[in-house]
Design an enzyme around this catalytic site. Structure first.
Site, PDB file in Angstrom:
ATOM      1  N   CYS A 112       0.846  -1.193   0.000  1.00 40.08           N
ATOM      2  CA  CYS A 112       0.000   0.000   0.000  1.00 40.08           C
ATOM      3  C   CYS A 112       0.879   1.239   0.000  1.00 40.08           C
ATOM      4  CB  CYS A 112      -0.938   0.017   1.202  1.00 40.08           C
ATOM      5  SG  CYS A 112      -2.155   1.329   1.066  1.00 40.08           S
TER       6      CYS A 112
ATOM      7  N   LEU B 216      -5.130   0.649  -2.182  1.00 38.58           N
ATOM      8  CA  LEU B 216      -5.299  -0.733  -1.715  1.00 38.58           C
ATOM      9  C   LEU B 216      -5.796  -0.785  -0.277  1.00 38.58           C
ATOM     10  CD1 LEU B 216      -2.314  -2.878  -3.031  1.00 38.58           C
ATOM     11  CD2 LEU B 216      -4.705  -2.955  -3.707  1.00 38.58           C
ATOM     12  N   CYS B 217      -5.299   0.153   0.549  1.00 37.89           N
ATOM     13  CA  CYS B 217      -5.673   0.080   1.964  1.00 37.89           C
ATOM     14  C   CYS B 217      -7.153   0.426   2.154  1.00 37.89           C
ATOM     15  CB  CYS B 217      -4.779   0.963   2.813  1.00 37.89           C
ATOM     16  SG  CYS B 217      -4.103   2.341   1.948  1.00 37.89           S
ATOM     17  N   THR B 218      -7.697   1.283   1.296  1.00 41.88           N
ATOM     18  CA  THR B 218      -9.140   1.557   1.358  1.00 41.88           C
ATOM     19  C   THR B 218      -9.908   0.279   1.058  1.00 41.88           C
ATOM     20  OG1 THR B 218      -8.784   3.814   0.610  1.00 41.88           O
ATOM     21  CG2 THR B 218     -11.013   2.938   0.357  1.00 41.88           C
TER      22      THR B 218
END
Lengths: 183, 454
Positions: A112, B216-218
């Site tokens: 991320c 991606l973290c969302t």
């Protein structure tokens, strides 16, 4: 624009052109831009780059990061880069090959990092990404978690997080998950 | 014409072409300098001009029909796709019983059935599967594509045929023009690309907005929309559950799996709106297609192709945009070429002796008044001749430095190479990437030599 009568007499010329210049595999603009990025790399001393497919395949390479500060000092982390043909319109696909206990990297190696997805801009380059990856090790971030257990530990108990990182890097279990040794 | 049957029959040959013949047989004020009006022009157009249509989808179907009805008789069409039931609402050459068959093959047959005298050769394959030589037979390439990648590829192939004389003027017989159409919902564009004269696709690639990508973290932590749930299943969950098994968006089972995972996740977070078709849409990045937009854009493209070939009127210069969303709006914008474009630009001509080594060549780049590139790294058609850095590549390419360029470039009379290095620009050192045309003195009868001596 195109003179039809010229086309008529052109067939012979076509053959002549083909003789002088064999049609070669074209180098995509993405490959050329990448060539520039690679030739101008200014890697931090923590980072080494390698090209598993030899000098002529720059589109697939690996970087190895050995952090020199923060929780991950002493560890060795390998990232694979897959650069798409439309680079830099789209960013490279970067994955962490080393299984790592990290709030922003999941156990499948997904990373991320904002510039790898939503904040990618064609003016950025491979160097920017390498610096971004280094930052993940010097400043792991509990606000954008991919591994949310690790993020919760970092947020609530940094001492315990540090121990978990040490245990994972030495090759051991954190909770149920086994991490191969990477020091 | 009394019976209803006769009324439905196709127009007789001369009647079908009456309007076209008017365009081709009369002079005008907007015609190209080379235009030579004549009643036989349509026959010439049909018998001499070979057209390649790239893509047999929404635009491709329209293009084949429009070009066939514009007097082009020698057409080829290339498409790697097969017909899906969801295509049938707008890809009007296809029927329910065609589902699963090659788009290129069915489209070619349907148009040939309807327009007599037209020959369409279908190619059911990827554009990259064809030899570069395949593309050289066409006088014009018309693009009905939906991806930047495919456009960029065809553009680089077409511009690859382009050669310049020693005064950096394009050699007419090497120019491979393209007409590029594109639609997205109610919007579309048609542009005329004449390599060496109008901007190529790469000159203006910055026009394309970046694709929307979710963090991606969302996806992993705080999904808020149905698309977030789908992308989670697609980008994170798939690899977790199927390690080492690549996801295939054209495999219905894979798509079904993504859909059911997305649905579970949506329930968990109390999000509504995940459907199978939205899943397909998000994963394959499908944009809704409007049949009329395709028809309008394709008509503009076919007309530009027709004018480009016949010279019977002026072409748009050079980028037409259509917006049918808020009222109807058409605008033509004249974009300019990037003079240093790596794909269509002339590059800098450098003459070498056959004995000049790569090291000498790199030194020449430093001293060349137009270049002044220091510490150049050099690449030739995917072959890295010399890399200044990183160290691993420098070591691997160092042995080339003492070899003659003529040998490294496989003893051709002339070649295109690219160099990266620091160049001076207004007193400041900036990194630059340059295209170089290398010509070897006294080898072959290259076009550049001829142009120079004449």
């Amino acid at each position: 624009m195109i003179n039809l009568f010229k086309i008529k007499g052109q067939k012979k010329d076509d053959a002549a052109t083909a003789n002088g210049k064999p049609a070669a595999k074209k180098q995509s603009p993405g490959e050329l831009r990448l060539h520039k990025d690679i030739a101008e790399l200014n890697l931090p001393k923590t980072t080494k780059i390698s090209f598993p497919n030899g000098k002529d395949d720059l589109m697939n390479f690996e970087t190895t990061i050995k952090p020199d500060e923060g929780y991950y000092v002493g560890g060795k982390f390998v990232f694979t880069f897959q650069v798409p043909p439309v680079y830099p319109h789209e960013p490279p696909k970067v994955k962490c090959k080393t299984k790592v206990y990290h709030p922003n990297i999941d156990l499948e190696g997904n990373v991320c990092l904002n510039i790898l997805r939503e904040d990618w801009k064609p003016v950025l380059n491979i160097n920017t990404i390498v610096y971004g990856l280094n930052l993940l090790f010097s400043q792991p971030n509990d606000e954008d978690p991919l591994n949310h257990e690790a993020a919760a530990v970092l947020r609530d108990d940094p001492k315990k997080f540090e121990k978990n990182v040490q245990r994972a890097m030495a090759g051991g279990y954190v909770g149920e998950t086994h991490f191969p040794r990477c020091v | 014409m009394a019976s209803p049957d006769a009324e439905q029959a196709a127009p007789t040959e001369p009647a079908r072409w009456r309007d076209l013949d008017m365009l081709l047989s009369r002079p005008g004020n907007l015609v190209a300098a080379s235009f030579d009006p004549s009643p036989t022009l349509r026959d010439l157009l049909g018998s001499l001009v070979e057209v390649l249509v790239v893509g047999a989808g929404g635009l491709g179907c329209e293009l084949l029909k429009d070009l066939a009805l514009s007097g082009f008789k020698k057409l080829h069409v290339i498409d790697m796709d097969t017909i899906d039931v969801s295509n049938l609402n707008r890809q009007f050459l296809f029927r329910v019983q065609d589902v699963g068959k090659s788009k290129a093959e069915v489209a070619a047959n349907r148009v040939m059935e309807r327009v007599s005298g037209v020959n369409i050769v279908p190619h059911f394959c990827r554009i990259e599967d064809k030899e570069i030589e395949f593309y050289s037979q066409f006088h014009i390439i018309v693009l009905g594509l939906d991806s930047i990648e495919a456009r960029s590829y065809i553009n680089s192939v077409a511009c690859g045929f382009l050669e310049y004389d020693s005064n950096d003027n394009p050699l007419e017989e090497t120019v491979k023009p393209m007409v590029d159409g594109g639609t997205e919902g109610f919007k579309g564009h048609a542009r005329v690309i004449i390599p060496g004269t109008t901007p190529c696709f790469e000159c203006n690639i910055w026009l394309f907005p970046p694709q929307v990508k979710f963090p991606l973290c969302t996806l992993a932590e705080t999904p808020r929309t149905a698309a977030h749930c789908i992308e989670y299943a697609h980008l994170i969950k798939w690899d977790e559950v199927h390690p080492g098994k690549p996801f295939d968006a054209d495999d219905a089972e894979h798509m079904q799996w993504i859909y059911s995972e997305a649905l579970k996740r949506a329930e968990l977070f109390g999000i509504s709106g995940v459907t199978y078709s939205l899943t397909q849409g998000v994963v394959k990045n499908i944009i809704p297609a409007i049949a009329s937009t395709n028809a309008i854009i394709s008509a503009a493209c076919a007309l530009e192709a027709f004018k480009l070939i016949s010279g019977c009127s002026k072409n748009v210069s050079n980028y037409l945009t259509y917006n049918g969303l808020e009222g109807t709006h058409i605008k033509v914008t004249e974009f300019v070429r990037d003079k240093d474009c790596l794909v269509c630009g002339p590059g800098t001509l450098i003459e070498l002796d056959t004995s000049s080594t790569l090291a000498e060549f790199i030194k020449m780049l430093e001293e060349h008044p137009k270049l002044r590139i220091s510490k150049a790294s050099v690449t030739h058609e995917g072959n890295n001749l010399y890399m200044q850095s990183p160290e691993v590549l420098e070591q691997m390419t160092r042995p080339n430095l003492s070899l003659p360029m003529f040998e490294l470039l496989k003893e051709v009379p002339y070649a295109t190479v690219h160099a990266t290095g620091m160049a001076e620009n207004n007193g400041k050192k900036v990194s630059s990437l340059r295209k170089l045309r290398v010509a070897f003195k006294g080898v072959g009868a290259s076009k550049m030599d001829t142009a120079e001596s004449s």
